[in-house]
Write an enzyme that holds these catalytic residues in place. Structure first.
Site, PDB file in Angstrom:
ATOM      1  N   TYR A  65       0.832  -1.205   0.000  1.00 40.29           N
ATOM      2  CA  TYR A  65       0.000   0.000   0.000  1.00 40.29           C
ATOM      3  C   TYR A  65       0.867   1.256   0.000  1.00 40.29           C
ATOM      4  O   TYR A  65       0.661   2.178  -0.800  1.00 40.29           O
ATOM      5  CB  TYR A  65      -0.909  -0.021   1.234  1.00 40.29           C
ATOM      6  CG  TYR A  65      -1.753   1.214   1.420  1.00 40.29           C
ATOM      7  CD1 TYR A  65      -2.943   1.374   0.727  1.00 40.29           C
ATOM      8  CD2 TYR A  65      -1.372   2.213   2.309  1.00 40.29           C
ATOM      9  CE1 TYR A  65      -3.729   2.504   0.899  1.00 40.29           C
ATOM     10  CE2 TYR A  65      -2.145   3.341   2.493  1.00 40.29           C
ATOM     11  CZ  TYR A  65      -3.323   3.486   1.792  1.00 40.29           C
ATOM     12  OH  TYR A  65      -4.091   4.609   1.971  1.00 40.29           O
TER      13      TYR A  65
ATOM     14  N   LYS B 263       1.196   4.325  -2.859  1.00 39.02           N
ATOM     15  CA  LYS B 263       0.846   5.715  -2.568  1.00 39.02           C
ATOM     16  C   LYS B 263       2.021   6.661  -2.796  1.00 39.02           C
ATOM     17  O   LYS B 263       1.834   7.805  -3.229  1.00 39.02           O
ATOM     18  CB  LYS B 263       0.307   5.834  -1.139  1.00 39.02           C
ATOM     19  CG  LYS B 263      -1.016   5.099  -0.929  1.00 39.02           C
ATOM     20  CD  LYS B 263      -2.076   5.533  -1.937  1.00 39.02           C
ATOM     21  CE  LYS B 263      -3.419   4.879  -1.705  1.00 39.02           C
ATOM     22  NZ  LYS B 263      -4.451   5.343  -2.647  1.00 39.02           N
TER      23      LYS B 263
ATOM     24  N   ILE C   4      -8.663   8.450   8.914  1.00 41.37           N
ATOM     25  CA  ILE C   4      -9.959   9.011   8.549  1.00 41.37           C
ATOM     26  C   ILE C   4     -11.065   8.030   8.930  1.00 41.37           C
ATOM     27  O   ILE C   4     -10.913   6.819   8.800  1.00 41.37           O
ATOM     28  CB  ILE C   4     -10.022   9.305   7.034  1.00 41.37           C
ATOM     29  CG1 ILE C   4      -8.950  10.326   6.638  1.00 41.37           C
ATOM     30  CG2 ILE C   4     -11.409   9.805   6.633  1.00 41.37           C
ATOM     31  CD1 ILE C   4      -9.079  11.693   7.276  1.00 41.37           C
TER      32      ILE C   4
END
Length: 269
Positions: free
Chosen positions: A174, A178, A207
């Site tokens: 991941y 990114k 988030i």
């Protein structure tokens, strides 16, 4: 700040229609949940016609239902951003259906299974790369092709603080994607600004979205975990990321090109 009120989709003041994006057509990939859905709702609330795209029809239809319930205009298109022919069809359908494409938020992504680098198998690595990186590249490629012929536009890519701003133990695939999205954003921004296409990225931290929940963790447990680790003292809201995306898409940020906007409550300070 009343986090519950902000994250609740029922607050009247939050859903009054405005006109900042009237006559604009916006594409949001990964528009069926989380940050994608919140951003789709925010664009529609400010007058845009919004197309939510993703691999599953049911959550996309729910996003459109929420948009229309608030007086906005939206539609859904099922598409897999890892497939070039799907992305071509997606952009062509948006243009044919709504007359153009002015703004794109390339948000579709996956976190992957938590594993150390040495334990990640090739299939898992390839899947994360395909969705998070190849999907952004394919989306930009075909969005740019339309925008460069039709007066420009704005593209915002979904990066992460776990790309170039902070390490991500157990999520190496991941993090790698990114970081690559941030680099790809800067390069594309420089290549296409002369065609009137502004390309930027957002890098959220923790988030309040499905991806931030650990296996077996409740939302209350997640909130407590981030209360202790985020300098601001709380988890971020999907609506706060949406607000940043809308700003980067708007004339208010007209001098911002190739930027990676960190939205993390101070985590990377």
């Amino acid at each position: 700040m009343n986090t519950k009120r902000l994250s609740n989709q029922g607050g009247e003041s939050q859903h009054q229609m405005t006109a900042r994006f009237t006559n604009k057509v916006v594409l949001v990939t990964g528009g069926g949940s989380g940050i994608g859905r919140s951003t789709a709702l925010a664009f529609a609330r400010e007058g845009a016609t919004v197309v939510a795209a993703g691999r599953r029809e049911e959550p996309l239809a729910e996003t459109v239902k929420l948009i229309e319930a608030r007086g906005g205009q939206g539609s859904a298109i099922v598409a897999d951003v890892t497939r070039g022919d799907d992305v071509v069809r997606l952009v062509e359908t948006v243009v044919a259906r709504h007359g153009g494409l002015h703004i794109a938020f390339n948000n579709a992504g996956v976190l992957g299974t938590p594993q150390r680098i040495g334990d990640v198998d090739e299939a898992t690595w390839s899947e994360v790369i395909a969705i998070n990186l190849t999907g952004v590249w394919l989306s930009m490629k075909h969005e740019i092709a339309h925008m460069s012929r039709n007066g420009g536009g704005a593209i915002i890519n979904m990066a992460s603080i776990f790309g170039v701003h902070k390490s991500a133990p157990m999520y190496g695939a991941y993090a790698a994607t990114k970081a690559a999205v941030s680099a790809l954003t800067r390069t594309a921004a420089r290549e296409y600004i002369a065609q009137g296409i502004r390309i930027n990225a957002v890098s959220p931290g923790p988030i309040e979205a499905p991806m931030s929940l650990r296996p077996g963790e409740t939302e209350a447990q997640r909130a407590e975990r981030y209360r202790e680790t985020v300098p601001l003292g709380r988890i971020g809201l999907a609506e706060e990321v949406a607000a940043a995306v809308l700003w980067l898409a708007s004339p208010e940020s007209s001098f911002i090109v190739g930027h990676d906007l960190v939205i993390d409550g101070g985590v990377t300070i």
